[in-house]
Design an enzyme around this catalytic site. Structure first.
Site, short mmCIF file in Angstrom:
data_model
loop_
_atom_site.label_atom_id
_atom_site.label_comp_id
_atom_site.label_asym_id
_atom_site.label_seq_id
_atom_site.Cartn_x
_atom_site.Cartn_y
_atom_site.Cartn_z
N GLN A 1 0.83 -1.19 0.00
CA GLN A 1 0.00 0.00 0.00
C GLN A 1 0.88 1.26 0.00
O GLN A 1 1.86 1.31 -0.72
CB GLN A 1 -0.98 -0.08 1.17
CG GLN A 1 -1.97 -1.24 0.99
CD GLN A 1 -2.88 -1.45 2.18
OE1 GLN A 1 -2.53 -2.16 3.12
NE2 GLN A 1 -4.06 -0.85 2.15
N HIS B 1 9.24 7.31 1.73
CA HIS B 1 10.67 7.18 1.55
C HIS B 1 11.31 8.56 1.71
O HIS B 1 10.72 9.57 1.31
CB HIS B 1 11.03 6.64 0.16
CG HIS B 1 10.58 5.24 -0.08
ND1 HIS B 1 10.90 4.20 0.76
CD2 HIS B 1 9.83 4.69 -1.08
CE1 HIS B 1 10.37 3.07 0.30
NE2 HIS B 1 9.72 3.35 -0.81
N ALA C 1 10.07 -1.97 5.78
CA ALA C 1 8.98 -2.27 4.85
C ALA C 1 9.49 -3.14 3.71
O ALA C 1 10.68 -3.11 3.37
CB ALA C 1 8.39 -0.97 4.29
N ILE C 2 8.57 -3.89 3.12
CA ILE C 2 8.88 -4.76 1.98
C ILE C 2 7.83 -4.54 0.90
O ILE C 2 6.63 -4.53 1.19
CB ILE C 2 8.89 -6.25 2.39
CG1 ILE C 2 9.97 -6.52 3.43
CG2 ILE C 2 9.10 -7.15 1.17
CD1 ILE C 2 9.93 -7.93 4.00
N GLY D 1 11.95 -3.81 -3.47
CA GLY D 1 12.70 -4.50 -2.42
C GLY D 1 12.30 -4.11 -1.02
O GLY D 1 11.14 -4.27 -0.62
N CYS E 1 1.16 1.57 5.04
CA CYS E 1 0.87 0.19 4.61
C CYS E 1 -0.53 -0.26 5.04
O CYS E 1 -0.78 -1.45 5.23
CB CYS E 1 1.92 -0.77 5.13
SG CYS E 1 3.57 -0.38 4.50
#
Length: 241
Positions: free
Chosen positions: A90, A94, A162-163, A175, A193
């Site tokens: 979601q 960054h 996070a992924i 990634g 998310c």
């Protein structure tokens, strides 16, 4: 609830026949559209066996990204640009102080199992955090890697990494992102998310009281990557993308 992916056998990811993994670090922030274009180009070249696998460490300028499960209401305050992207997951943030690692691996040669690959990324993060005596954990009902916060109250946990992945022609891209020392207030402009439970927040290594730098995390990331996915043997200089 502990994630059942913890029981998966991850050893086969380190058994890619031949080749080498390039380990690249970009010292300057990379614009998100440029990073996506470079990832897509490299992933296509890997699928065509025209390039080696790549782990690319970088930071972005402040921005938000929305994955394939993103919802319109997840952006509460558009203080930074929002990019719609093809990765899973979601909305997330960054920015400086967050170590992003874009991972382009040939899963067809290693192990064509996306669920096990995500578990491998989780294990990579967990082992990286362990280098700083931080216990990261998986959760069945929440993505990413979490740390328990009993200091905040019973049942409280914070997300530290996070992924979000995408796989095309069995080559992975996008990634992970580990919070080293980002501005945590920027997460308040989104529903990170999609998690709305007030017991679950966001943290970083520095927020946990650890005087850790991005460079410290890079060393731990590389060591843990070798343990989970195999050696990085490319003798290429660490440069900007």
């Amino acid at each position: 609830m502990v994630n059942e992916r913890q029981s998966l056998d991850l050893t086969t990811f380190a058994q890619a026949p031949g080749g080498s993994v390039e380990w690249r670090i970009s010292p300057a922030p990379i614009a998100y559209p440029d990073a996506v274009a470079d990832m897509e180009s490299r992933a296509a070249a890997i699928a065509d066996q025209q390039a080696t696998e790549l782990v690319w460490l970088l930071e972005h300028p402040p921005l938000y990204t929305s994955g394939t499960s993103g919802k319109e209401g997840d952006l509460l305050d558009p203080r930074f640009p929002l990019f719609t992207t093809g990765r899973g997951g979601q909305v997330t943030y960054h920015g400086p102080g967050q170590r992003v690692a874009y991972v382009m691996l040939d899963l067809k040669r290693r192990r064509p199992d996306v669920r096990a690959y995500v578990a491998g990324l989780e294990e990579w993060i967990i082992r990286t955090l362990d280098a700083f005596n931080v216990r990261g954990e998986r959760r069945e009902d929440r993505v990413g890697v979490w740390v328990r916060r009993p200091d905040k109250g019973a049942g409280h946990e914070d997300k530290i990494a996070a992924i979000g992945v995408r796989v095309r022609r069995w080559v992975s891209f996008h990634g992970i992102a580990i919070n080293v020392e980002p501005e945590l207030s920027h997460f308040s402009a989104i529903v990170p998310c999609g998690v709305v439970d007030p017991r679950y927040g966001v943290t970083s290594l520095v927020d946990l009281g650890l005087p850790v730098t991005i460079e410290d995390v890079d060393v731990a990331l590389r060591q843990a990557f070798v343990e989970v996915f195999g050696a990085t043997t490319a003798n290429l200089p660490e440069t900007t993308a």
